[in-house]
Design an enzyme around this catalytic site. Sequence first.
Site, PDB file in Angstrom:
ATOM      1  NE  ARG A   1       5.865   2.115  11.867  1.00  0.00           N
ATOM      2  CZ  ARG A   1       4.970   1.221  11.456  1.00  0.00           C
ATOM      3  NH1 ARG A   1       4.689   1.084  10.180  1.00  0.00           N
ATOM      4  NH2 ARG A   1       4.351   0.458  12.334  1.00  0.00           N
TER       5      ARG A   1
ATOM      6  CG  ASP B   1       3.055   4.386   6.547  1.00  0.00           C
ATOM      7  OD1 ASP B   1       3.282   3.303   6.009  1.00  0.00           O
ATOM      8  OD2 ASP B   1       1.928   4.661   7.038  1.00  0.00           O
TER       9      ASP B   1
ATOM     10  NE  ARG C   1       0.520  -2.350   5.764  1.00  0.00           N
ATOM     11  CZ  ARG C   1       1.694  -1.736   5.700  1.00  0.00           C
ATOM     12  NH1 ARG C   1       2.226  -1.453   4.532  1.00  0.00           N
ATOM     13  NH2 ARG C   1       2.338  -1.403   6.794  1.00  0.00           N
TER      14      ARG C   1
ATOM     15  CG  HIS D   1      -0.808   2.024   5.307  1.00  0.00           C
ATOM     16  ND1 HIS D   1       0.264   2.397   6.062  1.00  0.00           N
ATOM     17  CD2 HIS D   1      -1.328   0.944   5.927  1.00  0.00           C
ATOM     18  CE1 HIS D   1       0.378   1.583   7.097  1.00  0.00           C
ATOM     19  NE2 HIS D   1      -0.574   0.683   7.031  1.00  0.00           N
TER      20      HIS D   1
END
Length: 313
Positions: free
Chosen positions: A151, A148, A88, A175
């Site tokens: 999840r 997240d 990322r 993140h």
Amino acid sequence: MFKPKVSIIGAGNVGIRYAYSLLQSGLARSIVVLDSDKRRAEGEVMDLASGMPYLSPVEIFSGDYPDLKNSDLVVITAGKKQLPGQSRLELAKDNVGILKEIIPQVIKYSPESILLIVTNPLDVLSYAAYKISGKKPQEVIGSGTVLDSARLRFLLSKHCNIDARNIHAYILGEHGDSEFPVFSSAMIGGVFLGDYCRICNSCDHKERLQHIFEAVRDFAYKIIERKGETSYGIGLALTRITEAILKNENSILPVSCLVSEYYGAQDLYMSLPQILNNTGVRETLKLELNAEEIANLRKSAEVIKANIKGAGL
Ligand code: NAD
């Protein structure tokens, strides 16, 4: 009833999954979709609007920056996306450049709106949006680790066979790869996860929790390997953040916001449990972290700060 206006910048996978989820939620009175690829935005809106008879009344149209006027919330999903094998953080510089084009236009036409940043690398981009916009930090929010944490709750729910809505557990920090789980205060119903595990005693829970965390951390990579992008989960997570803001809920969600001081971390954007309402972030919830979690938080803060610096901010 107060029904607000939401503008979405970026009509790609994420922006449109969010628009689809937002339409179905009935949260917005009016939705504007803007993309540098105007025909794509038009086509997506035509497609979405085809379902109008099955939804509560809402106006949705593709537009340009002047159409953003009086938006309550502007959600920025525009930018380049993560390619297979790409971290990322490698995206940072390109996407900061894109924000430098977008944010001044948003501020020009809708200076009062809350900004919700989704583009990756999220914490760097959220910090950039705060700096470029000149807005109060509590009005510039990154979607952070809401996805997240969802999840994590989902995988804990599957492992323990308990409704995910009864599981409270956060992923905090970046993140991205340096994010970390907060198991010390995680709860199933009203029971601390540690106590729940002792009573349940049906797995080697330390090993299993580490395994679950690693699966959460690598979730996006695994989806991208298989289908090239992630969009449905984030679309739903964004709708949840939108609900907390537009309905003035004072809900606690781990969004990314400016950290003034938290266990020694400061002057960066990272995800912490934040109380969200229609002013944006009202307040940060101070969690009792254990020594390992504090060390993880500080490590994650260092990674984000290095990337903020690396992006030239
Ligand atoms: P995409 O390529 O499908 O869509 C991006 C869109 O942005 C394109 O339609 C493009 O035309 C538009 N765009 C680019 N520059 C623009 C500009 N200057 N003005 C207006 N529009 C512009 O990508 P995607 O899959 O939708 O992902 C978008 C971003 O969201 C990526 O950075 C991705 O990594 C990120 N993402 C974040 C999360 C999260 O949890 N925060 C989850 C998934 C994806």
